[in-house]
Scaffold this motif. Structure first.
Motif, PDB file in Angstrom:
ATOM      1  N   ASP A 180      16.217 -26.585  -6.310  1.00  0.00           N
ATOM      2  CA  ASP A 180      16.542 -25.467  -5.427  1.00  0.00           C
ATOM      3  C   ASP A 180      15.353 -24.549  -5.169  1.00  0.00           C
ATOM      4  O   ASP A 180      15.433 -23.655  -4.318  1.00  0.00           O
ATOM      5  CB  ASP A 180      17.693 -24.640  -6.030  1.00  0.00           C
ATOM      6  CG  ASP A 180      18.979 -25.455  -6.157  1.00  0.00           C
ATOM      7  OD1 ASP A 180      19.174 -26.362  -5.322  1.00  0.00           O
ATOM      8  OD2 ASP A 180      19.765 -25.199  -7.088  1.00  0.00           O
ATOM      9  N   ARG A 181      14.256 -24.725  -5.886  1.00  0.00           N
ATOM     10  CA  ARG A 181      13.112 -23.831  -5.726  1.00  0.00           C
ATOM     11  C   ARG A 181      12.270 -24.163  -4.494  1.00  0.00           C
ATOM     12  O   ARG A 181      11.441 -23.368  -4.072  1.00  0.00           O
ATOM     13  CB  ARG A 181      12.235 -23.880  -6.986  1.00  0.00           C
ATOM     14  CG  ARG A 181      12.990 -23.392  -8.215  1.00  0.00           C
ATOM     15  CD  ARG A 181      12.085 -23.202  -9.407  1.00  0.00           C
ATOM     16  NE  ARG A 181      12.853 -22.719 -10.558  1.00  0.00           N
ATOM     17  CZ  ARG A 181      12.368 -21.976 -11.534  1.00  0.00           C
ATOM     18  NH1 ARG A 181      11.085 -21.636 -11.528  1.00  0.00           N
ATOM     19  NH2 ARG A 181      13.130 -21.565 -12.524  1.00  0.00           N
ATOM     20  N   SER A 194       9.659 -12.511 -15.859  1.00  0.00           N
ATOM     21  CA  SER A 194      10.413 -13.016 -14.714  1.00  0.00           C
ATOM     22  C   SER A 194       9.499 -13.751 -13.742  1.00  0.00           C
ATOM     23  O   SER A 194       8.301 -13.463 -13.642  1.00  0.00           O
ATOM     24  CB  SER A 194      11.102 -11.860 -13.977  1.00  0.00           C
ATOM     25  OG  SER A 194      10.141 -10.975 -13.427  1.00  0.00           O
ATOM     26  N   MET A 215      17.507 -20.617 -11.013  1.00  0.00           N
ATOM     27  CA  MET A 215      17.355 -21.697 -10.031  1.00  0.00           C
ATOM     28  C   MET A 215      17.032 -23.024 -10.704  1.00  0.00           C
ATOM     29  O   MET A 215      16.212 -23.089 -11.609  1.00  0.00           O
ATOM     30  CB  MET A 215      16.221 -21.382  -9.042  1.00  0.00           C
ATOM     31  CG  MET A 215      16.487 -20.278  -8.073  1.00  0.00           C
ATOM     32  SD  MET A 215      15.089 -20.172  -6.891  1.00  0.00           S
ATOM     33  CE  MET A 215      15.481 -18.631  -6.070  1.00  0.00           C
ATOM     34  N   GLY A 255       9.664 -15.987  -3.173  1.00  0.00           N
ATOM     35  CA  GLY A 255      10.096 -15.399  -1.914  1.00  0.00           C
ATOM     36  C   GLY A 255      10.944 -14.162  -2.100  1.00  0.00           C
ATOM     37  O   GLY A 255      11.832 -13.881  -1.281  1.00  0.00           O
ATOM     38  N   GLY A 256      10.718 -13.422  -3.169  1.00  0.00           N
ATOM     39  CA  GLY A 256      11.454 -12.203  -3.429  1.00  0.00           C
ATOM     40  C   GLY A 256      12.736 -12.391  -4.213  1.00  0.00           C
ATOM     41  O   GLY A 256      13.383 -11.412  -4.602  1.00  0.00           O
ATOM     42  N   ALA A 257      13.127 -13.633  -4.490  1.00  0.00           N
ATOM     43  CA  ALA A 257      14.363 -13.915  -5.226  1.00  0.00           C
ATOM     44  C   ALA A 257      14.045 -14.330  -6.656  1.00  0.00           C
ATOM     45  O   ALA A 257      13.118 -15.118  -6.893  1.00  0.00           O
ATOM     46  CB  ALA A 257      15.149 -15.012  -4.524  1.00  0.00           C
ATOM     47  N   ASP A 258      14.807 -13.807  -7.617  1.00  0.00           N
ATOM     48  CA  ASP A 258      14.618 -14.154  -9.023  1.00  0.00           C
ATOM     49  C   ASP A 258      14.902 -15.642  -9.210  1.00  0.00           C
ATOM     50  O   ASP A 258      15.976 -16.136  -8.834  1.00  0.00           O
ATOM     51  CB  ASP A 258      15.559 -13.320  -9.889  1.00  0.00           C
ATOM     52  CG  ASP A 258      15.322 -13.518 -11.384  1.00  0.00           C
ATOM     53  OD1 ASP A 258      14.434 -14.319 -11.742  1.00  0.00           O
ATOM     54  OD2 ASP A 258      16.024 -12.886 -12.188  1.00  0.00           O
ATOM     55  N   ALA A 259      13.943 -16.362  -9.808  1.00  0.00           N
ATOM     56  CA  ALA A 259      14.081 -17.816  -9.966  1.00  0.00           C
ATOM     57  C   ALA A 259      14.657 -18.222 -11.311  1.00  0.00           C
ATOM     58  O   ALA A 259      14.776 -19.422 -11.588  1.00  0.00           O
ATOM     59  CB  ALA A 259      12.720 -18.480  -9.772  1.00  0.00           C
ATOM     60  N   SER A 264       9.615 -14.799  -9.609  1.00  0.00           N
ATOM     61  CA  SER A 264      10.313 -14.623  -8.338  1.00  0.00           C
ATOM     62  C   SER A 264       9.665 -15.496  -7.279  1.00  0.00           C
ATOM     63  O   SER A 264       8.443 -15.610  -7.217  1.00  0.00           O
ATOM     64  CB  SER A 264      10.264 -13.158  -7.887  1.00  0.00           C
ATOM     65  OG  SER A 264      10.913 -12.323  -8.814  1.00  0.00           O
ATOM     66  N   ARG A 282       8.152 -24.290   0.234  1.00  0.00           N
ATOM     67  CA  ARG A 282       7.618 -22.930   0.345  1.00  0.00           C
ATOM     68  C   ARG A 282       6.211 -22.832  -0.241  1.00  0.00           C
ATOM     69  O   ARG A 282       5.434 -21.956   0.135  1.00  0.00           O
ATOM     70  CB  ARG A 282       8.540 -21.941  -0.351  1.00  0.00           C
ATOM     71  CG  ARG A 282       8.465 -21.955  -1.854  1.00  0.00           C
ATOM     72  CD  ARG A 282       9.177 -20.756  -2.473  1.00  0.00           C
ATOM     73  NE  ARG A 282      10.617 -20.959  -2.520  1.00  0.00           N
ATOM     74  CZ  ARG A 282      11.500 -20.081  -2.058  1.00  0.00           C
ATOM     75  NH1 ARG A 282      11.079 -18.974  -1.487  1.00  0.00           N
ATOM     76  NH2 ARG A 282      12.794 -20.321  -2.131  1.00  0.00           N
TER      77      ARG A 282
END
Length: 353
Positions: A73-74, A58, A69, A62-66, A60, A152
């Motif tokens: 959007d990343r 996996s 995405m 910023g803590g969100a699963d990419a 991630s 980011r």
């Protein structure tokens, strides 16, 4: 919160497997990835950016699963080795392109362009096309495009490899200044050890599609966790002597040494192993005692502030880095001693002891 987390990522190619990769990159960190060509460094950047899909694991952001995405959007910018500037656009248009594409207002575009121009000192080249710019100017425009996007993280794939030596040194300083002043997360890839070690907060060493060590530059250099890292990091690389640890564990026995080499502490009695010493930790001596070793000098390489002495020690080529400029072999002592505080010991599996 961490900017980027990679957990157990594997990407299989027909003749090469990347991973498993485990990395954690903190927010506002300048993170370097170093390794020889074809080690998989650029593939890691593509996995973060979303240009490659992983087979396992996996990613991630910023803590969100990419995983689901899209690339757009990343919110990650990338500076490629060839800089990938649009040749028909001016510097201004190249920098503001990502803002224009996402439909930013003219006021926002103007404000971001002003901020980036002041940081990068590119006001004087905004009207030029890439063909009219120097290598350093094109580099600044490419960075400006990444910074203008207010992403980011910024991924840099050997961005200064094509520049001459002096300009690379200047751009290293500039990159670090930019990263610090913007508190931006940078992930910097290069096969140039000096480059990565000089500007990174932490470094990941990649060999053969795997990350073999992660640490601050000082740890990676002074405490390599295996022989592969010890040989890869350092110029010249570490000198390695194969042999075995004595039955009492207090000496290292090797054909290169006239007598068993005393160790600062007891280590692996009777086992096969390797002793390593960096070229700068071998010093000239006039002492003929048990801790000194006779060398035969093959050649010297005067490099200004220091000299590389190529010498034979017990039939093995040994690199010595001596301070100052030595112009004749006779100017260097024929005996040397090792700094026993700076020894590196490896076991039969080439792991650090």
């Amino acid at each position: 919160m961490n900017a980027i987390e990679i957990r157990g990522v594997v990407k299989a190619y027909p003749k090469f497997t990347l991973g498993p990769i485990d990395l954690t990159i903190g927010q506002g960190e300048f993170f370097g990835i170093f390794g020889p060509p074809s080690a998989g460094k650029t593939s890691v950047l593509k996995l973060i950016l979303g240009l490659l899909n992983h087979d396992k694991g996996s990613v991630s952001l910023g803590g969100a699963d990419a995983s689901g995405m899209e690339v757009a959007d990343r919110n990650i910018a990338m500076v490629f080795q060839n800089l990938a500037l649009f040749p028909h656009m001016s510097g201004r248009e190249n920098i503001t392109f990502p803002l224009t594409e996402r439909g930013a207002s003219q006021a926002e575009i103007a404000a971001r362009l002003k901020a980036v121009s002041e940081v990068l000192h590119v006001d004087h080249i905004l009207r030029k096309n890439p063909a009219q710019m120097s290598g350093g100017e094109r580099q600044r425009v490419a960075l400006g495009r990444a910074l203008a996007a207010d992403s980011r993280a910024i991924l840099l794939d050997e961005p200064i490899a094509a520049l001459d030596t002096r300009l690379r040194e200047e751009m290293r300083i500039e990159l670090k200044r930019l990263q610090r002043s913007n508190n931006q997360t940078f992930v910097y890839v290069s096969h140039d050890e000096e480059e990565v070690m000089a500007i990174s907060d932490r470094v990941a060493v990649m060999i053969g599609g795997r990350i073999v060590q992660v640490g601050v530059p000082d740890d990676v250099y002074n405490r390599p966790n295996c022989m592969a890292v010890a040989q890869l990091i350092g110029s010249p690389p570490m000198n390695l002597f194969s042999g075995r640890f004595s039955d009492d564990g207090w000496h290292f026995e090797c054909d290169a040494f006239a007598a068993p080499f005393p160790l600062p502490e007891r280590t692996r009695p009777g086992e096969v192993g390797t002793l390593g010493i960096r070229p700068e930790d071998i010093h000239q001596t006039e002492d003929r005692g048990a801790l000194s070793h006779e060398i035969g000098i093959s050649s010297i390489e005067p490099l200004g502030g220091y000299t590389i002495v190529n010498a034979m020690l017990g039939g093995q080529l040994t690199k010595i880095r001596a301070a100052g400029q030595i112009v004749r072999a006779d100017d260097h002592a024929k005996r040397v001693t090792f700094d026993t505080r700076r020894l590196h010991l490896f076991d039969a599996e080439a792991n650090r002891i």
